[in-house]
Design an enzyme around this catalytic site. Sequence first.
Site, short mmCIF file in Angstrom:
data_model
loop_
_atom_site.label_atom_id
_atom_site.label_comp_id
_atom_site.label_asym_id
_atom_site.label_seq_id
_atom_site.Cartn_x
_atom_site.Cartn_y
_atom_site.Cartn_z
N GLU B 242 -34.86 -74.63 -8.82
CA GLU B 242 -36.12 -75.39 -8.85
C GLU B 242 -36.65 -75.50 -10.28
OE1 GLU B 242 -38.94 -74.13 -5.91
OE2 GLU B 242 -40.68 -74.89 -7.00
N ARG B 243 -36.55 -74.40 -11.03
CA ARG B 243 -37.06 -74.42 -12.41
C ARG B 243 -36.22 -75.32 -13.30
NH1 ARG B 243 -38.25 -68.04 -11.73
NH2 ARG B 243 -40.09 -68.43 -10.46
#
Lengths: 252, 381
Positions: B242-243
């Site tokens: 996600e990051r």
Amino acid sequence: MQVVVCVKQIPDPSGTYTLDPETHFLVRPDEQVLDDTDRYGVEMGLQIAQAHGGSVTLVSMGPKGSMQGIRQALAMGADRAVVVDDADLKGSDALTTAQVLAAAIQRTGFDLVITGTESTDGYSGVVPQMLAELLDVPALTYATEVEARDGKVTINRQTSAGYDVVEASLPAVVSVTAGVVEPRYPTFKGIMDAKKKEVEELTASDLGVDTSLRQRVTAVEPAPEREAGVKIEDDGEAHLKVVELLQQKKVI
Amino acid sequence: MPFTQEHHDFRRLVREFVENEINPRVPEWERQEWIPLHEVLADMAKLGLLGLEYDPVYGGQGADHLFTLILAEELGRADHGSIGMAVGVVTDMATPSLHRYGSHELKERYLAPVLRGEQVCSIAVTEPDAGSDVASIRTRAVRDGDEWVISGSKMYITNSLQADWLCVLARTSDEGGYAGMSQIIVPTDTPGFTVSRQLDKLGMRASDTGLLEFDEVRVPVSNTIGAVGRGFQQQMSQFVIERMWAAYSTAAACQRALERTRDYLRERIVFGKPLLDHQYVQFKLAELAAEVDVLRQYNLAVAERHDAGEDVTRMATIAKLKAGRLHREVADWVLQFHGGIGYMEETWTSRFLRDGRLTSIGAGADEVMLQVLARIDGYTA
Ligand SMILES: Cc1cc2nc3c(=O)[nH]c(=O)nc-3n(C[C@H](O)[C@H](O)[C@H](O)COP(=O)(O)OP(=O)(O)OC[C@H]3O[C@@H](n4cnc5c(N)ncnc54)[C@H](O)[C@@H]3O)c2cc1C
Ligand SMILES: Cc1cc2nc3c(=O)[nH]c(=O)nc-3n(C[C@H](O)[C@H](O)[C@H](O)COP(=O)(O)OP(=O)(O)OC[C@H]3O[C@@H](n4cnc5c(N)ncnc54)[C@H](O)[C@@H]3O)c2cc1C
């Protein structure tokens, strides 16, 4: 049905074009794109081949560069490509272009040749008709709708009043207008498959075409600057002046 | 140069898709505070844009990670932040655990329809009383025979008003702390599940965000992703993906913002010359562009290492931290140099400022990134 679609790679129109100051030829970068107007031809070809069984072969003349434009058309789904690249063909006029394309198309074999109406960079708009003459088949031009089956092709030919329905027996050359069909996007899979497709590279001598230049661009002038507009102040009678101006310009 | 011609062709495809199919609809989506995700995802699925790195058995494309980087970057260049976030949630935030740890049956049932563009999903971790401190979540799943009975609430959940299923992190034992949590798939049509509120936000206004309630929601224990009790660890590795997504799309968004600003300032005459002729403006923009470039190159390094199978937790954490801060700086300067018109709702700069502000909060706040980094690098007593 063996469909051939003529496609041109052109410098990305969103960039700036430069002309060689001596020859007046367009300077073509390595990365060229598929001429937007040829996407319609590719889509039309794919639809016809998919509907009636058959294959789509792309034929293109010009510096191949990174072949990005050709891959774009292959990624849409065309089966294979024939690319004619030859330093001697630099600066070819429309007739030479048509002769080269016709020779390549003859060599490939065809039932139907599809072209655009005019290219975005050269826009002479005469290659399709020349092609038909050289291939000795009917030319059906400015098509806004195309049906090809049972040895016949029928098009709606755009006219200033509406359209004519034109029919001819196959083989034939059809030039399509932008908007004839909605070109598909390539897919991820199409992009990955494109590199596995056959791309045949030919030169003018492979095709036995005479490359001597018959035309020369003697001068290139920049288009005149647009003149400033006329400002009409409204003193209550402005509408009359506007009407007069429009009549002068023969707009109304 | 790690990019092949296929990567370039793919970038062109996504860019055209964004320019022709996304951007013209952004004003409407922003007005109605809604993106019709089922429709958009179906269109994207047809082009093979979903599940790029996933197994073709479930409808994925089996591609390398650089394709994901390109997708995130090009969606990041869209006229608003919401679409990149909404799609990212589906492809790279709510599904990586399922793809990596889920059973074949679970993937056929839940991953495949998402990759066909038929279903929308969400990732539900944050709660009203637990955001940064994920280990303090209270949503519980109690086992009753072959079923989990889930109760609790989840907060700020993206896509949740139209999601078909959620990847929920819940407590499945009383061990406390990092232990005893599991990732469970909860279909949103299960009785007891409700969206109690659509949240009104500063930015990302076209993206729907919900407050969710679970009142004895029953799902099969077989809906557990991976091992029971490993939910926290699995979610932490899902957060890494996600990051990366956030860092990739932010860098590209910043780059486009600087390009658009440059084009505007070339035309805008102030003190008798284009604003872009003022050295202060040139230097500021050049410096920001340099920082964006550093981030993009760092992103590329993260992507390549990830693709090579390395653990990129540290690098993804750094990239996300830098991305959040850089976006805030870029958004502030591009608005500043636009002047009054930059402050107007009709100008893209105001939305850019609002949307991008989330990057420093979502997927772990900047301070959480620093906490992770301090721990990894040993800056802790
Ligand atoms: C500055 C400049 C000046 C030029 N001046 C002249 C001139 O005065 N007279 C002249 O005849 N030519 C001129 N040319 C050459 C011209 O641009 C073309 O190469 C050629 O004439 C035909 O291309 P077109 O784009 O005009 O064809 P069009 O007839 O406009 O193209 C119609 C369709 O034919 C097909 N087609 C055309 N070219 C190709 C190709 N190379 N490969 C595959 N399919 C193709 C495409 O389907 C296209 O949509 C000039 C070129 C330049 C750069
Ligand atoms: C628009 C939007 C969409 C979101 N989408 C999702 C989603 O789809 N799924 C999901 O699960 N969550 C989602 N979130 C939640 C998001 O991940 C959390 O908001 C975020 O993790 C911060 O948690 P919190 O809001 O509870 O803040 P808190 O945990 O209350 O933290 C508040 C602030 O405290 C500071 N802080 C935190 N820890 C430390 C520390 N150790 N030292 C010093 N300072 C610290 C930080 O500045 C932080 O911003 C979304 C949030 C928003 C706003």
